[in-house]
Design a protein around this motif. Sequence first.
Motif, PDB file in Angstrom:
ATOM      1  N   ASP A   3      64.178  71.102-109.413  1.00  0.00           N
ATOM      2  CA  ASP A   3      64.898  69.808-109.200  1.00  0.00           C
ATOM      3  C   ASP A   3      64.250  69.496-107.718  1.00  0.00           C
ATOM      4  O   ASP A   3      65.155  69.173-106.807  1.00  0.00           O
ATOM      5  CB  ASP A   3      66.625  69.746-108.776  1.00  0.00           C
ATOM      6  N   THR A   4      63.438  68.224-107.887  1.00  0.00           N
ATOM      7  CA  THR A   4      62.663  67.482-106.912  1.00  0.00           C
ATOM      8  C   THR A   4      63.872  66.588-106.088  1.00  0.00           C
ATOM      9  O   THR A   4      63.940  66.202-105.139  1.00  0.00           O
ATOM     10  CB  THR A   4      61.837  67.164-106.841  1.00  0.00           C
ATOM     11  N   THR A   5      64.711  66.170-107.158  1.00  0.00           N
ATOM     12  CA  THR A   5      65.542  65.224-106.693  1.00  0.00           C
ATOM     13  C   THR A   5      66.370  65.606-105.545  1.00  0.00           C
ATOM     14  O   THR A   5      67.588  64.759-104.583  1.00  0.00           O
ATOM     15  CB  THR A   5      66.529  64.104-107.640  1.00  0.00           C
ATOM     16  N   SER A   6      66.638  67.172-105.064  1.00  0.00           N
ATOM     17  CA  SER A   6      67.025  67.450-104.687  1.00  0.00           C
ATOM     18  C   SER A   6      66.456  68.607-103.490  1.00  0.00           C
ATOM     19  O   SER A   6      67.588  69.127-102.945  1.00  0.00           O
ATOM     20  CB  SER A   6      67.938  68.533-106.058  1.00  0.00           C
ATOM     21  N   ARG A   7      65.130  68.834-103.645  1.00  0.00           N
ATOM     22  CA  ARG A   7      64.797  69.503-103.031  1.00  0.00           C
ATOM     23  C   ARG A   7      65.368  69.521-101.037  1.00  0.00           C
ATOM     24  O   ARG A   7      65.755  70.692-100.312  1.00  0.00           O
ATOM     25  CB  ARG A   7      63.529  68.941-102.603  1.00  0.00           C
ATOM     26  N   LEU A   8      65.304  68.001-101.167  1.00  0.00           N
ATOM     27  CA  LEU A   8      65.734  67.091 -99.054  1.00  0.00           C
ATOM     28  C   LEU A   8      67.836  68.275 -99.530  1.00  0.00           C
ATOM     29  O   LEU A   8      68.259  68.053 -98.517  1.00  0.00           O
ATOM     30  CB  LEU A   8      65.510  65.970 -98.829  1.00  0.00           C
ATOM     31  N   ARG A   9      68.290  68.409 -99.921  1.00  0.00           N
ATOM     32  CA  ARG A   9      69.681  68.754-100.328  1.00  0.00           C
ATOM     33  C   ARG A   9      69.919  69.891 -99.106  1.00  0.00           C
ATOM     34  O   ARG A   9      68.647  71.412 -98.994  1.00  0.00           O
ATOM     35  CB  ARG A   9      70.418  68.104-101.499  1.00  0.00           C
ATOM     36  N   THR A  10      71.462  69.876 -98.067  1.00  0.00           N
ATOM     37  CA  THR A  10      71.198  71.300 -97.748  1.00  0.00           C
ATOM     38  C   THR A  10      72.557  72.135 -98.264  1.00  0.00           C
ATOM     39  O   THR A  10      73.296  71.511 -98.461  1.00  0.00           O
ATOM     40  CB  THR A  10      71.837  71.064 -96.861  1.00  0.00           C
ATOM     41  N   ILE A  11      71.588  73.224 -98.239  1.00  0.00           N
ATOM     42  CA  ILE A  11      73.565  74.656 -98.841  1.00  0.00           C
ATOM     43  C   ILE A  11      73.872  75.171 -98.305  1.00  0.00           C
ATOM     44  O   ILE A  11      72.340  75.764 -97.501  1.00  0.00           O
ATOM     45  CB  ILE A  11      73.045  74.832-100.115  1.00  0.00           C
ATOM     46  N   LEU A  28      67.935  79.906-103.725  1.00  0.00           N
ATOM     47  CA  LEU A  28      68.443  78.453-102.994  1.00  0.00           C
ATOM     48  C   LEU A  28      67.266  77.874-102.975  1.00  0.00           C
ATOM     49  O   LEU A  28      66.854  76.835-102.869  1.00  0.00           O
ATOM     50  CB  LEU A  28      69.272  78.661-102.478  1.00  0.00           C
ATOM     51  N   LYS A  29      66.425  78.573-102.172  1.00  0.00           N
ATOM     52  CA  LYS A  29      65.624  78.411-101.147  1.00  0.00           C
ATOM     53  C   LYS A  29      64.137  76.877-101.759  1.00  0.00           C
ATOM     54  O   LYS A  29      64.047  76.444-100.981  1.00  0.00           O
ATOM     55  CB  LYS A  29      64.425  79.330-100.525  1.00  0.00           C
ATOM     56  N   ASP A  30      63.665  77.631-102.978  1.00  0.00           N
ATOM     57  CA  ASP A  30      62.961  76.593-104.008  1.00  0.00           C
ATOM     58  C   ASP A  30      63.017  75.470-103.829  1.00  0.00           C
ATOM     59  O   ASP A  30      62.481  74.481-104.494  1.00  0.00           O
ATOM     60  CB  ASP A  30      62.213  77.539-104.936  1.00  0.00           C
ATOM     61  N   ARG A  31      64.606  74.784-103.579  1.00  0.00           N
ATOM     62  CA  ARG A  31      65.274  73.790-104.620  1.00  0.00           C
ATOM     63  C   ARG A  31      65.869  72.637-103.539  1.00  0.00           C
ATOM     64  O   ARG A  31      65.699  71.914-103.577  1.00  0.00           O
ATOM     65  CB  ARG A  31      66.081  74.199-106.018  1.00  0.00           C
ATOM     66  N   TYR A  32      66.605  73.665-102.811  1.00  0.00           N
ATOM     67  CA  TYR A  32      67.563  73.618-101.729  1.00  0.00           C
ATOM     68  C   TYR A  32      66.762  73.099 -99.451  1.00  0.00           C
ATOM     69  O   TYR A  32      66.194  75.252-100.390  1.00  0.00           O
ATOM     70  CB  TYR A  32      68.888  73.457-101.402  1.00  0.00           C
ATOM     71  N   LYS A  33      67.335  72.865 -99.319  1.00  0.00           N
ATOM     72  CA  LYS A  33      67.225  73.854 -97.678  1.00  0.00           C
ATOM     73  C   LYS A  33      68.318  74.477 -97.227  1.00  0.00           C
ATOM     74  O   LYS A  33      69.355  74.289 -97.526  1.00  0.00           O
ATOM     75  CB  LYS A  33      67.071  72.243 -97.045  1.00  0.00           C
ATOM     76  N   VAL A  34      68.241  76.098 -96.961  1.00  0.00           N
ATOM     77  CA  VAL A  34      68.934  76.732 -96.878  1.00  0.00           C
ATOM     78  C   VAL A  34      69.713  77.207 -95.949  1.00  0.00           C
ATOM     79  O   VAL A  34      69.142  77.246 -95.310  1.00  0.00           O
ATOM     80  CB  VAL A  34      68.957  77.922 -97.734  1.00  0.00           C
ATOM     81  N   LYS A  35      71.260  77.061 -95.506  1.00  0.00           N
ATOM     82  CA  LYS A  35      71.720  77.681 -94.310  1.00  0.00           C
ATOM     83  C   LYS A  35      72.226  79.252 -94.189  1.00  0.00           C
ATOM     84  O   LYS A  35      72.759  78.908 -94.958  1.00  0.00           O
ATOM     85  CB  LYS A  35      72.030  76.167 -92.876  1.00  0.00           C
ATOM     86  N   ILE A  36      72.549  79.369 -93.486  1.00  0.00           N
ATOM     87  CA  ILE A  36      73.504  81.097 -93.208  1.00  0.00           C
ATOM     88  C   ILE A  36      74.424  81.075 -92.308  1.00  0.00           C
ATOM     89  O   ILE A  36      73.860  80.517 -91.273  1.00  0.00           O
ATOM     90  CB  ILE A  36      72.655  82.014 -94.419  1.00  0.00           C
ATOM     91  N   ALA A  37      75.509  81.528 -92.765  1.00  0.00           N
ATOM     92  CA  ALA A  37      76.443  81.943 -92.296  1.00  0.00           C
ATOM     93  C   ALA A  37      77.076  83.903 -91.725  1.00  0.00           C
ATOM     94  O   ALA A  37      76.931  83.196 -93.572  1.00  0.00           O
ATOM     95  CB  ALA A  37      77.246  81.466 -91.265  1.00  0.00           C
ATOM     96  N   ASN A  38      77.159  84.332 -91.299  1.00  0.00           N
ATOM     97  CA  ASN A  38      77.697  85.723 -91.484  1.00  0.00           C
ATOM     98  C   ASN A  38      78.694  85.438 -90.776  1.00  0.00           C
ATOM     99  O   ASN A  38      79.109  86.743 -90.979  1.00  0.00           O
ATOM    100  CB  ASN A  38      76.269  86.531 -90.930  1.00  0.00           C
TER     101      ASN A  38
END
Length: 366
Positions: A3-11, A28-38
Motif C-alpha cells: 500500500d504505497t499510498t499509505s507508506r507515510l501514514r503513522t500507526i 506493519l513496518k513495510d507499509r507504515y511508519k510505526v511508533k510504539i508505547a509500552n
Amino acid sequence: MMDTTSRLRTILVIDDTPDNLALMSRLLKDRYKVKIANSGQRGLTIAAADPQPDLILLDVMMPEMDGYEVCRRLKADPATRDIPIVFLTARSNQEDEHYGLDLGAVDYISKPISPPIVLTRVRNHLQLKRAADVLRDQNSYLESEVRQRTEDIRAIRDATIVALASLAETRDNETGNHIRRTQDYVKVLAEALREHPRFSDFLQPETIDLLYRSAPLHDIGKVGVPDSVLLKPGRLTPEEFEVMKTHTTLGHEALVRAETVAGSGDERSFLRLAREIALTHHERWDGTGYPQGLAGDDIPITGRVMAVADVYDALISKRAYKPAFPHETAVEEIRKGSGTQFDPDIVETFLALTDRFQEIAASHAD
C-alpha cells in the motif's frame, strides 16, 4: 501489493507486552511508519506529540491504565479526539466490544491476531480517516469563506450607512457632530436597557450593534426637504414645520425602496432598524407625535431610544432658533418629558447615564 499510498501514514501501537509490540512492528513496518508505547501514559504522550499518528492500535488489558481509560482520555482531548482507535484484545464478549465502541473506538480486533485481517482493517480505517480529514478541511475552508463573505457584507453595509448619513449631514450643516453623538448615545442607552425586563428580549447584542450602526440614518429624510425650509435661519412657520415633519416619511420610504432594490426581506435587511428609526423617532409616548401619532408601546423601541438621544443632543446644540442649553437644563427637560414625550423607563435609564452622555457630547463637540 504494498500500500504505497499509505507508506507515510503513522500507526501508534500501545501494548504493555514486548512480544506483542515486536509482532505488530514486524507486521506493519513495510507499509507504515510505526511508533510504539509500552504503557497507556506513554501512549498518550506520543499521541499528543507532533507529528501525530494517523491510527492507534490499543491493547485493552494493561496495568496502571487500561486501554479503556487511554481511549477515554484521547477522546476527551481536542488535540487527539479525531485519531481513530482500534482495540486489540483477547476479550471477545460483546459487552466488552460495545463498551469500547461507546468510548469512541472505531473497531475491535481479537487476539491472537490474524495478520491479513489486521492489515485490511488498518488500511480501511486509514482510508476512512483520509476521507474524514479531507471533509474536515473542506468544512473549515467553507466556514472561512462564509466568515469572509459575512465580513464583506458588513463592510458594505457600514459603508452604505456612512455614505447616506454623510449625504444627510451635508444638507444640514448646523448639526455638526450631531450624527456621531447620537450614535454613541443610542449605544450606551441600549446597552443599559438590555438589563431591563421590558427591553431585554429585543435588545440582544446583535440588535444593539445594528441599532448603533443604523442610528446615523435617523434624519436621512432631510435630503428631501427643500432648502428654504431645512436651512431657514430662524423658527419655522406652522406650514413650514409641516413640510419639515415629512423628513420622517421621506427617510422611511427611501430606505424601504433601498431594501426593495437589494431584495432583502423585512427581518433580514440591515436597513430594517434604520427605516424604523427614521419613521418613528418623533413619535411621543402620549400619542401627540408624528407622523403616525403612535403612543406607548406601539412606538418601536428603536424609535423610543432614538427620541431621547436626539432630543438631548438638540437641546445642548446651538440652532438658528435657539442657543445651546447647558447639560443640566437638557437633563431636566428630558426628565419633565417622562410619560408624555418619552417612555418613562427609558428616561429613568437615561437619568442614570447622564455623566456618560455629557462625556460623549464633549468628545464630539462642534
